[in-house]
Enzyme design. Structure first.
Site, PDB file in Angstrom:
ATOM      1  N   SER A 101      -5.155   8.263   0.879  1.00  0.00           N
ATOM      2  CA  SER A 101      -6.104   9.082   0.316  1.00  0.00           C
ATOM      3  C   SER A 101      -6.779   8.920  -0.868  1.00  0.00           C
ATOM      4  O   SER A 101      -6.577   7.750  -1.379  1.00  0.00           O
ATOM      5  CB  SER A 101      -5.704  10.590   0.388  1.00  0.00           C
ATOM      6  OG  SER A 101      -4.637  10.592  -0.956  1.00  0.00           O
ATOM      7  N   LYS A 102      -7.817   9.614  -1.185  1.00  0.00           N
ATOM      8  CA  LYS A 102      -8.789   9.054  -2.462  1.00  0.00           C
ATOM      9  C   LYS A 102      -7.963   9.279  -3.857  1.00  0.00           C
ATOM     10  O   LYS A 102      -8.135   8.410  -4.601  1.00  0.00           O
ATOM     11  CB  LYS A 102      -9.954  10.161  -2.659  1.00  0.00           C
ATOM     12  CG  LYS A 102     -10.829  10.196  -1.457  1.00  0.00           C
ATOM     13  CD  LYS A 102     -12.033  11.000  -1.689  1.00  0.00           C
ATOM     14  CE  LYS A 102     -13.060  10.718  -0.438  1.00  0.00           C
ATOM     15  NZ  LYS A 102     -14.292  11.866  -0.740  1.00  0.00           N
ATOM     16  N   ARG A 103      -6.681   9.857  -3.895  1.00  0.00           N
ATOM     17  CA  ARG A 103      -5.818   9.809  -4.891  1.00  0.00           C
ATOM     18  C   ARG A 103      -5.475   8.398  -5.232  1.00  0.00           C
ATOM     19  O   ARG A 103      -4.885   8.108  -6.138  1.00  0.00           O
ATOM     20  CB  ARG A 103      -4.933  10.820  -4.868  1.00  0.00           C
ATOM     21  CG  ARG A 103      -3.716  10.716  -3.916  1.00  0.00           C
ATOM     22  CD  ARG A 103      -3.230  12.084  -3.880  1.00  0.00           C
ATOM     23  NE  ARG A 103      -2.037  12.156  -2.881  1.00  0.00           N
ATOM     24  CZ  ARG A 103      -0.773  11.673  -3.501  1.00  0.00           C
ATOM     25  NH1 ARG A 103      -0.317  11.166  -4.431  1.00  0.00           N
ATOM     26  NH2 ARG A 103       0.171  11.707  -2.195  1.00  0.00           N
ATOM     27  N   GLY A 121      -6.837   5.564  -4.601  1.00  0.00           N
ATOM     28  CA  GLY A 121      -7.993   4.712  -5.021  1.00  0.00           C
ATOM     29  C   GLY A 121      -8.887   4.745  -3.846  1.00  0.00           C
ATOM     30  O   GLY A 121      -9.325   5.750  -3.203  1.00  0.00           O
TER      31      GLY A 121
END
Length: 475
Positions: free
Chosen positions: A250-252, A254
């Site tokens: 996921s975006k967390r 990167g």
């Protein structure tokens, strides 16, 4: 003939995990002389957009994953956008309703949510409770008189649902944990599970390759294929793409979109190479492979079911290898958009060649090209190289040598630097004591391309001027 499909939803940019799914489908199609179908699942009209569709198609083409049938090129089983296939869904839904395999459901969203919460509170599976399953014709009329518009639910038969997964083996699900599910909404639009099955069936998809998060959906899909009288395709549910902490990517973790890596200067061949190596290893043990080589070597039966962990360092290593393996003229063409301030320079190819061992991505070019601009003011570590008698002698000699010869190409610069180094090495100096004062005088930096490249690109006149300024500052 093998027919596979990739069916993105145009609600966002192409995710790395989705790109991996597209790649596996493409490799199977190309390796088996099959056909790749691109189908756009845009039934979520609120979130879907044509701009996002165009973006996904553009990124797939950038990766080199061309398709044989799709919304932009057509094909025997068009249309390839779900938003344009409403008549096909209605015909199939009507068939299930007529045969008693589906029934109208008048429950509102609020009623469904209330029952779901009650089931959870009582420790029961939050599946549909069959409230409308056995309504009489009179009861249906009464609900419609209230203004309720019915959705259609599939009547799930009792018993186990079994199918063979090419990666996980025999899979078995109990119908008791699935419950009667929606096939069309109360506005008449097709639900996800129903539209996917109708599309796969009518487009004659032979192999469905997708993420393992669809395993439970596949149980529903098998029931629909059987109810509609279509052959069930072969399924393979690949492992999901995970972050370093073991959680779904996921975006967390990167950047997650292909576009992020494209804009950062990664090469498409490196990205497809890396995604292919997640859950698969080439039989000959090679790791740096082009797309055509992957298509010849890839075997879907050799996939691992273990989680695929995204490793940015491994991707960086592969990208660096692909950059250095690329023909220089091709690399210069791809590098130009990332170094707009330098791409028009007559020696731009030489500049690219000079930093090949330094860069990991093309996006780093502006940083490494700075060495060919105005010299930086030497920092704390670099400044000492421009102090003392040794530096004075080296720079003075370098200036005299430059004044006496003409630098026409890289070979001239190499001879100049070799001669300068040899002269002082014979006097007992170390190579670093000779080369560092010259480098710092020309660029203001301790690191950068080999000195012959710097001398060649800057040119003899500019190098002389910079050496004179450095000597004036020392005196």
């Amino acid at each position: 003939m093998i027919r596979v499909r990739f069916a993105p939803s145009p609600t966002g940019y192409l995710h790395l995990g989705s790109a991996r799914t597209a790649l596996f489908n493409w490799l199977v199609a190309r390796g088996e002389s099959g056909r790749m179908v691109l189908r756009v699942e845009d039934t979520d009209r609120r979130r879907s957009s044509r701009d996002m569709e165009d973006s996904i198609l553009e990124d797939l083409r950038w990766l080199g994953l061309e398709w044989d049938e799709g919304p932009d090129i057509g094909g025997e089983y068009a249309p390839y956008r779900q938003s344009e296939r409403g008549d096909i869904y209605r015909e199939h839904a009507g068939r299930l309703l007529e045969e008693g395999k589906a029934y109208p459901c008048y429950c509102t969203l609020e009623e469904l949510e209330e029952r779901k919460q009650k089931a959870l509170a009582e420790g029961r599976a939050p599946i549909y409770d069959g409230n409308c399953r056995e309504l009489t014709a009179q009861e249906r009329m009464e609900r419609e008189a209230e203004g309720r518009r019915p959705a259609l639910r599939f009547r799930v038969p009792e018993g186990d649902i079994e199918f063979e997964d090419l990666l996980h083996g025999k899979m078995r699900f109990s119908s008791s944990v699935i419950g009667d599910f929606l096939i069309t909404r109360n506005d008449g639009s097709a639900g996800f599970n129903f539209s996917v099955v109708v599309d796969d069936a009518t487009m004659k998809i032979s192999h469905v390759i997708r993420g393992e998060d669809h395993l439970t959906n596949t149980a529903r899909h098998v029931l629909l294929f059987q109810a509609l009288g279509y052959p069930v395709p072969l399924y393979l549910h690949q492992s999901l793409l995970m972050g370093s902490d073991g959680a779904k990517m996921s975006k967390r973790h990167g950047a997650t979109a292909v576009r992020n890596y494209r804009e950062a200067g990664y090469l498409p061949g490196a990205l497809t190479n890396y995604l292919a190596l997640l859950s698969w290893s080439p039989p000959e043990g090679r790791e740096v492979l082009g797309l055509d080589e992957l298509a010849r070597s890839f075997d879907i039966r050799q996939l691992s079911a273990s989680p695929a962990v995204f490793d940015r360092e491994k991707l960086d290593w592969l990208n660096g290898r692909h950059i250095r393996n690329m023909p220089l003229d091709t690399l210069v063409e791809k590098a130009a958009p990332f170094a707009p301030g330098w791409s028009g320079h007559p020696l731009f190819p030489l500049m690219i060649e000079s930093v090949l061992d330094n860069i990991v991505t093309l996006g780093e070019l502006p940083f490494y090209m700075e060495v060919y601009g105005e010299p930086a003011k030497p920092g704390e570590k670099a400044a000492p190289w421009l102090r003392g008698d040794t530096a004075l002698r080296v720079l003075g000699r370098a200036l005299r040598d430059l004044s006496s010869i003409e630098i026409e190409d890289l070979e001239d610069a190499r001879e100049l630097i070799a001669s300068l180094k040899q002269e002082f090495l014979e006097k007992g100096m170390k190579p670093r004591e000779v080369l560092m004062p010259v480098r710092v005088a020309l660029t203001g930096r301790e690191r950068g391309p080999a000195l012959p490249y710097i001398v060649t690109v800057l040119g003899g006149t500019e190098c002389e001027e910079r050496l004179r300024r450095a000597l004036a500052g020392m005196e």
